[in-house]
Enzyme design. Structure first.
Site, PDB file in Angstrom:
ATOM      1  N   PHE A 256       9.209 -36.599 -51.937  1.00 29.93           N
ATOM      2  CA  PHE A 256       7.873 -37.061 -52.359  1.00 29.93           C
ATOM      3  C   PHE A 256       6.776 -36.042 -52.043  1.00 29.93           C
ATOM      4  O   PHE A 256       5.660 -36.397 -51.705  1.00 29.93           O
ATOM      5  CB  PHE A 256       7.563 -38.467 -51.792  1.00 29.93           C
ATOM      6  CG  PHE A 256       8.230 -39.517 -52.632  1.00 29.93           C
ATOM      7  CD1 PHE A 256       9.597 -39.653 -52.623  1.00 29.93           C
ATOM      8  CD2 PHE A 256       7.484 -40.328 -53.481  1.00 29.93           C
ATOM      9  CE1 PHE A 256      10.241 -40.575 -53.445  1.00 29.93           C
ATOM     10  CE2 PHE A 256       8.118 -41.250 -54.310  1.00 29.93           C
ATOM     11  CZ  PHE A 256       9.497 -41.376 -54.289  1.00 29.93           C
ATOM     12  N   CYS A 267       4.430 -49.828 -59.618  1.00 26.30           N
ATOM     13  CA  CYS A 267       4.420 -50.176 -58.185  1.00 26.30           C
ATOM     14  C   CYS A 267       3.360 -49.457 -57.365  1.00 26.30           C
ATOM     15  O   CYS A 267       2.494 -50.098 -56.779  1.00 26.30           O
ATOM     16  CB  CYS A 267       5.794 -49.925 -57.595  1.00 26.30           C
ATOM     17  SG  CYS A 267       7.073 -50.789 -58.508  1.00 26.30           S
ATOM     18  N   LYS A 327       7.785 -41.420 -65.130  1.00 28.37           N
ATOM     19  CA  LYS A 327       8.791 -40.533 -64.543  1.00 28.37           C
ATOM     20  C   LYS A 327       9.999 -40.557 -65.479  1.00 28.37           C
ATOM     21  O   LYS A 327      10.046 -41.391 -66.391  1.00 28.37           O
ATOM     22  CB  LYS A 327       9.165 -40.985 -63.136  1.00 28.37           C
ATOM     23  CG  LYS A 327       9.883 -42.322 -63.060  1.00 28.37           C
ATOM     24  CD  LYS A 327      10.245 -42.577 -61.619  1.00 28.37           C
ATOM     25  CE  LYS A 327      11.377 -43.549 -61.477  1.00 28.37           C
ATOM     26  NZ  LYS A 327      11.740 -43.777 -60.103  1.00 28.37           N
TER      27      LYS A 327
HETATM   28  C1  UGA Z   1       8.678 -46.981 -56.138  1.00 28.63           C
HETATM   29  C2  UGA Z   1       9.375 -46.807 -54.780  1.00 28.63           C
HETATM   30  O1  UGA Z   1       9.888 -45.465 -54.680  1.00 28.63           O
HETATM   31  C3  UGA Z   1      10.520 -47.805 -54.630  1.00 28.63           C
HETATM   32  O2  UGA Z   1      11.101 -47.681 -53.337  1.00 28.63           O
HETATM   33  C4  UGA Z   1       9.950 -49.229 -54.806  1.00 28.63           C
HETATM   34  O3  UGA Z   1      10.971 -50.214 -54.752  1.00 28.63           O
HETATM   35  C5  UGA Z   1       9.272 -49.328 -56.160  1.00 28.63           C
HETATM   36  O4  UGA Z   1       8.222 -48.341 -56.254  1.00 28.63           O
HETATM   37  C6  UGA Z   1       8.698 -50.723 -56.270  1.00 28.63           C
HETATM   38  O5  UGA Z   1       7.822 -51.063 -55.482  1.00 28.63           O
HETATM   39  O6  UGA Z   1       9.218 -51.518 -57.067  1.00 28.63           O
HETATM   40  P1  UGA Z   1       9.197 -46.261 -58.672  1.00 28.63           P
HETATM   41  O7  UGA Z   1       7.857 -46.792 -59.001  1.00 28.63           O
HETATM   42  O8  UGA Z   1      10.360 -46.617 -59.531  1.00 28.63           O
HETATM   43  O9  UGA Z   1       9.614 -46.669 -57.163  1.00 28.63           O
HETATM   44  O10 UGA Z   1       9.074 -44.668 -58.732  1.00 28.63           O
HETATM   45  P2  UGA Z   1       9.054 -43.439 -57.718  1.00 28.63           P
HETATM   46  O11 UGA Z   1      10.276 -42.652 -57.901  1.00 28.63           O
HETATM   47  O12 UGA Z   1       8.729 -43.867 -56.342  1.00 28.63           O
HETATM   48  O13 UGA Z   1       7.815 -42.598 -58.307  1.00 28.63           O
HETATM   49  C7  UGA Z   1       6.509 -43.151 -58.373  1.00 28.63           C
HETATM   50  C8  UGA Z   1       5.535 -42.157 -58.951  1.00 28.63           C
HETATM   51  O14 UGA Z   1       5.306 -41.059 -58.060  1.00 28.63           O
HETATM   52  C9  UGA Z   1       6.004 -41.500 -60.256  1.00 28.63           C
HETATM   53  O15 UGA Z   1       4.925 -41.414 -61.165  1.00 28.63           O
HETATM   54  C10 UGA Z   1       6.468 -40.133 -59.843  1.00 28.63           C
HETATM   55  O16 UGA Z   1       6.390 -39.165 -60.866  1.00 28.63           O
HETATM   56  C11 UGA Z   1       5.482 -39.827 -58.725  1.00 28.63           C
HETATM   57  N1  UGA Z   1       5.986 -38.825 -57.771  1.00 28.63           N
HETATM   58  C12 UGA Z   1       7.017 -39.121 -56.944  1.00 28.63           C
HETATM   59  C13 UGA Z   1       5.395 -37.567 -57.716  1.00 28.63           C
HETATM   60  O17 UGA Z   1       4.449 -37.258 -58.482  1.00 28.63           O
HETATM   61  N2  UGA Z   1       5.855 -36.658 -56.803  1.00 28.63           N
HETATM   62  C14 UGA Z   1       6.889 -36.945 -55.967  1.00 28.63           C
HETATM   63  O18 UGA Z   1       7.250 -36.065 -55.147  1.00 28.63           O
HETATM   64  C15 UGA Z   1       7.482 -38.199 -56.037  1.00 28.63           C
END
Ligand code: UGA
Length: 441
Positions: A256, A267, A327
């Site tokens: 992250f 979320c 994503k």
């Molecule tokens: C997130 C959490 O990671 C889960 O653990 C949780 O269950 C879920 O929300 C929820 O509450 O239901 P999710 O929304 O599927 O999961 O996606 P993530 O992989 O966490 O990414 C979230 C956002 O952050 C995306 O837009 C992604 O592109 C961004 N991101 C993530 C970044 O810009 N940089 C990173 O290093 C990581």
């Protein structure tokens, strides 16, 4: 084995219910959307999640999974009832709990024997206790002295990798002080329990707060690196090298820390706002969470500025946008940062040619196809005759584009790589101008 019922077959309910059926439980999924139930009964999953259709088909076939719109029948047949309905953001940032309370009320009005009510939906701290009071009140009015435990059991699945996440969780959080409910939940998750997955038993309030704190911390990490990406651009540093280095510190961790156009999805944006709202209401403002939210808004706006500053003006220019979902590996565009980028560029008079492997249908709900935003059928048709190429989501298929071909069909050889998926030197070697996030342009 006791039957389990899932009320609400959105993303969380369907994935969790199906995976629990795969663990050997008997699961009935309930949703008020009849069309959804009919499709699911034929094994058709209403959204894109890698591998889920196979899981649904397999468990339908072996008879451990069934779908119905008959809530009453499902409740009567089950001892454990998971509530997994949506909790969308209200305009003030608070979570809208109508669907959760409606489900709890219906259950309390109709139960005739002992139940465990498991709240899977993300709900503000204190909601499970409020549900408990509501249920007890209704049971008292009905003159029924039966035990109904209300348990908090938040979920931590990520879209796109939810089946892996379900079978390899870092933890399972169960909020209840009832020993019999704890035992019943251990049985439901027994495959994970036997695999020595850490089980965290806490009170309901702590469990509810763990969910928000978990998401807010991750969102804060993303906003932290995104803010630093802006500073890197100003001072000539490289955010990727920076993230790699600080991520090596075990106390920080490497995950992250990918700079990008801002976090999105159903979320992080919703849960950070709900946590900030909850904290203000409790007269204990969370300044870091508020700053996380503000920094994310800034990052999205900064992406639009980055593009307009580089191009001078975007008015009347045609821009190719690759990636609409928040994503990769999902068709979900809810709160995608790309929505803000599209909005910003359209406002400034750009014409957009967009492509996404999975998110085109969902994006058209927000922006129907018209002369200002055109949905194209490939990366290359979006790029054809465009003034610049903007990569907004890191889908695998965008990681290996044919730059010779792109160079011949773009009007000007400019690439905005808002996910930093390319090596700038490689792109420049094809004669392109490369603009990443937090890397020297
Ligand atoms: C997130 C959490 O990671 C889960 O653990 C949780 O269950 C879920 O929300 C929820 O509450 O239901 P999710 O929304 O599927 O999961 O996606 P993530 O992989 O966490 O990414 C979230 C956002 O952050 C995306 O837009 C992604 O592109 C961004 N991101 C993530 C970044 O810009 N940089 C990173 O290093 C990581």
């Amino acid at each position: 084995m006791a039957k389990i019922c899932f009320v609400g077959l959105g993303y969380v309910g369907l994935v969790t219910g199906t995976c629990l059926a795969d663990f050997g439980n008997h699961v009935i999924g309930v949703d008020s959307d009849k069309a959804r139930i009919e499709s699911l009964a034929q094994g058709i999953v209403p959204f894109y999640e890698p591998g889920l259709d196979d899981y649904v088909a397999r468990n339908l076939e072996n008879g451990r999974l069934a779908f119905t719109d008959d809530l009453l029948g499902a409740i009567n047949a089950s001892r454990i009832i998971f509530i997994a309905v949506g909790t969308p953001s209200s305009s003030d940032g608070s979570a809208n709990l109508d669907a959760v309370f409606n489900a709890a009320r219906f259950i309390a009005e109709h139960v005739t024997d002992e139940k465990i009510l498991v709240v899977k939906s993300t709900v503000p701290v204190g909601t499970c206790s409020d549900i408990d009071r509501l249920v007890r009140g209704i049971l008292d009015q009905r003159g029924l002295a039966i035990r109904v435990d209300v348990v908090s059991n938040p979920e931590f699945l990520r879209e796109g990798t939810s089946i892996y996440d379900f079978t390899h969780p870092d933890k399972v959080v169960i909020g209840t002080e009832s020993a019999s409910a704890q035992e019943a939940l251990k049985q439901v998750y027994r495959v994970l329990y036997l695999n020595e997955t850490p089980f965290v038993f806490v009170n309901r309030e702590t469990s509810e707060l763990i969910k928000y704190a978990n998401n807010a911390f991750l969102a804060m990490k993303v906003s932290f690196i995104n803010e630093l990406s802006g500073l890197c651009e100003k001072v000539g540093a490289n955010v990727q090298d920076l993230a790699r280095a600080i991520g090596r510190d075990g106390r920080i961790g490497s995950k992250f820390l990918h700079a990008g156009p801002g976090y999105g999805g159903s979320c992080f944006p919703k849960d950070t706002k709900a946590l900030a709202y909850m904290a203000n209401k409790a007269e204990n403002p969370l300044k870091l969470v508020e700053a996380t939210i503000a920094a994310n808004e800034d990052q999205k706006a900064r992406m639009v500025r980055k593009i307009t500053d580089k191009l001078g003006t975007v008015t009347g220019k045609t821009l190719a946008i690759l990636g609409l979902t928040f994503k990769p590996n999902t068709d979900d565009v809810r709160d995608s940062p790309v929505l803000d980028i599209i909005e910003g560029l359209l406002e400034k008079g750009a014409v957009l040619k967009v492509f996404d492997p999975m998110g085109m249908k969902n994006m058209q709900v927000y922006y129907p196809h018209n002369s200002k935003i055109m949905y194209c059928n490939s990366e290359y048709s979006a790029t054809e005759s465009s003034d610049a190429l903007i990569i907004t989501t890191e889908w695998h298929q965008f990681r290996n584009l044919d730059f010779t071909r792109l160079g011949s069909i773009l009007k000007s050889k400019i690439i905005f790589d808002l996910r930093n998926i390319y090596d700038p030197a490689l792109i420049r070697s094809f004669g392109f101008e490369y603009i990443g996030v937090g890397v020297i342009s």
